[in-house]
Design a protein around this motif. Structure first.
Motif, PDB file in Angstrom:
ATOM      1  N   LYS A  16     -25.172  85.504  51.822  1.00 11.47           N
ATOM      2  CA  LYS A  16     -24.778  86.707  51.230  1.00 11.47           C
ATOM      3  C   LYS A  16     -23.258  86.481  50.455  1.00 11.47           C
ATOM      4  N   SER A  74     -27.595  91.294  49.039  1.00  8.52           N
ATOM      5  CA  SER A  74     -27.286  92.371  50.242  1.00  8.52           C
ATOM      6  C   SER A  74     -27.417  93.799  49.658  1.00  8.52           C
ATOM      7  N   VAL A  76     -25.185  96.028  50.135  1.00  5.55           N
ATOM      8  CA  VAL A  76     -23.995  96.534  49.724  1.00  5.55           C
ATOM      9  C   VAL A  76     -23.917  95.788  48.454  1.00  5.55           C
ATOM     10  N   GLY A  79     -25.525  97.740  45.862  1.00  7.36           N
ATOM     11  CA  GLY A  79     -24.579  98.830  45.613  1.00  7.36           C
ATOM     12  C   GLY A  79     -23.542  98.787  44.504  1.00  7.36           C
ATOM     13  N   ILE A  80     -22.575  97.957  44.946  1.00  7.90           N
ATOM     14  CA  ILE A  80     -21.458  97.616  44.012  1.00  7.90           C
ATOM     15  C   ILE A  80     -22.061  97.352  42.718  1.00  7.90           C
ATOM     16  N   MET A 107     -13.887  97.968  46.103  1.00  5.50           N
ATOM     17  CA  MET A 107     -15.018  97.872  46.938  1.00  5.50           C
ATOM     18  C   MET A 107     -15.559  96.470  46.981  1.00  5.50           C
ATOM     19  N   ASN A 108     -15.844  95.665  45.853  1.00  5.85           N
ATOM     20  CA  ASN A 108     -16.325  94.124  45.960  1.00  5.85           C
ATOM     21  C   ASN A 108     -15.187  93.429  46.638  1.00  5.85           C
ATOM     22  N   PHE A 111     -15.868  94.240  50.307  1.00  6.57           N
ATOM     23  CA  PHE A 111     -16.857  93.697  50.735  1.00  6.57           C
ATOM     24  C   PHE A 111     -16.706  92.250  51.166  1.00  6.57           C
ATOM     25  N   THR A 114     -14.574  91.366  54.234  1.00  9.92           N
ATOM     26  CA  THR A 114     -15.543  91.915  55.454  1.00  9.92           C
ATOM     27  C   THR A 114     -16.317  90.498  55.803  1.00  9.92           C
TER      28      THR A 114
END
Length: 160
Positions: A16, A74, A76, A79-80, A107-108, A111, A114
């Motif tokens: 990912k 992914s 996520v 979505g980004i 946001m990127n 991610f 994380t």
């Protein structure tokens, strides 16, 4: 695909992260083009070399595991990318455009951080080599530094 072990989870998350980094090459170029200010544009154009090195680090980790680098999408990250696609097609005043660009960039980076946090935790549990941990930590530090730069711009604008 079922994940039943920490090693399988590590490999899944590494795929990912690899996918995300490959996408980031285009993402940052698009965000730079969508930026209204020179400051925000430079933030994203100056990140390409760093992203290439992050990709190289991930590829070295795959090598250490004796596997070919594989990317796994992914929801996520998708979505980004959808957010980026939406914002580049919207007409907005310069200050709002920069905020959209920065939001998407943050946001990127969050991610990435994380996923890297999870990989570092799993890497410790799996007693992976120090070279793998070092590569992951370097990517995390760079993602964190990029996030801090973006947050600083937002904070300066908020306190004007």
């Amino acid at each position: 695909m079922t994940t039943t072990t920490s090693a399988e989870m590590f490999e899944r998350e590494l795929r990912k992260l690899y996918h995300a980094e490959l996408e980031i090459l285009d993402l940052h170029g698009d965000l730079a083009a969508a930026a209204a200010s020179d400051e925000v544009e430079k933030l994203f154009t100056g990140h390409e070399e760093e992203t290439v090195e992050q990709i190289n680090r991930i590829e070295r980790i795959f090598e250490e595991f004796g596997t070919e680098p594989q990317a796994e999408g992914s929801p996520v990250m998708e979505g980004i990318l959808a957010e980026k696609n939406a914002l580049v097609s919207i007409e907005a005043p310069a200050e709002l455009r920069d905020l959209d660009v920065l939001r998407t960039g943050m946001m990127n980076e969050r991610f990435e951080i994380t996923v890297l946090d999870q990989l570092l935790l799993l890497g410790s549990e799996l007693n992976l080599t120090s070279s793998v941990i070092t590569e992951l930590e370097a990517n995390r530090q760079e993602a964190k530094a990029a996030l801090v730069k973006m947050q600083a711009i937002v904070e300066r604008r908020r306190t004007k």
